[in-house]
Design an enzyme around this catalytic site. Structure first.
Site, PDB file in Angstrom:
ATOM      1  CB  CYS A  94     -58.383  59.563  56.305  1.00  0.00           C
ATOM      2  SG  CYS A  94     -57.445  59.832  54.783  1.00  0.00           S
ATOM      3  CB  CYS A 138     -55.747  63.781  57.286  1.00  0.00           C
ATOM      4  SG  CYS A 138     -56.787  63.378  55.855  1.00  0.00           S
ATOM      5  CD  GLU A 181     -54.686  57.188  55.704  1.00  0.00           C
ATOM      6  OE1 GLU A 181     -53.838  57.458  56.570  1.00  0.00           O
ATOM      7  OE2 GLU A 181     -54.730  57.796  54.595  1.00  0.00           O
ATOM      8  CG  HIS A 227     -55.521  61.436  51.787  1.00  0.00           C
ATOM      9  ND1 HIS A 227     -55.643  62.151  52.944  1.00  0.00           N
ATOM     10  CD2 HIS A 227     -55.305  62.339  50.801  1.00  0.00           C
ATOM     11  CE1 HIS A 227     -55.509  63.438  52.690  1.00  0.00           C
ATOM     12  NE2 HIS A 227     -55.302  63.579  51.388  1.00  0.00           N
TER      13      HIS A 227
END
Length: 144
Positions: A95, A92, A66, A64
């Site tokens: 993360c 999420c 992040e 992801h």
């Protein structure tokens, strides 16, 4: 929902600038067939790391934006302790775990993720104080 005056403080100006960079990275991700998510890690006004969504092209669900930004910052600076993570989407739960593990002090995002959000889900990994090993939770700002 947070409300701000028209007179932006230096922090608000930095937040706006950083969120704009996240949007630029999100556009790059979208152009590569990824979900349109971009993220940066900043400390003391300096970008430590940047990331864009790479899960599809790397065939790795953990990539992801992040996480990519945090790993970029760690590879360049050694740590992210005390930094701010910016993203154009709410981090999420995956993360959120990474953010907490690396002691990010502040998280700023624009769009909520729904039930998988690390801040807005039923169990907020991003702000829980129930996991003592993580220490103090980051401050979270939502810029809607």
């Amino acid at each position: 929902m947070e409300h701000f005056s028209n007179d932006e403080s230096p922090t608000m100006k930095e937040d706006t600038s950083c969120l704009n960079r996240c949007l630029e990275l999100a556009k790059i991700a979208a152009s590569q067939g990824e979900n349109p998510v971009g993220s940066i890690v900043v400390r003391d006004g300096i970008i430590l790391g940047e990331g864009l969504e790479m899960s599809r092209q790397l065939k790795d669900i953990t990539r992801h934006a992040e996480v990519v930004a945090i790993l970029d910052a760690i590879s360049k600076q050694g740590d992210c302790r005390g930094a701010t993570l910016y993203s154009n989407v709410e981090p999420c739960i995956l993360c959120a775990y990474v953010i907490r593990h690396y002691r990010i002090a502040r998280v700023v995002f624009t769009n909520r993720s729904g039930e998988l959000g690390g801040f807005n889900s039923n169990f907020s990994l991003l702000t829980t104080s129930e996991i003592k090993a993580w220490g103090e939770a980051p401050t979270v700002l939502i810029k809607e």
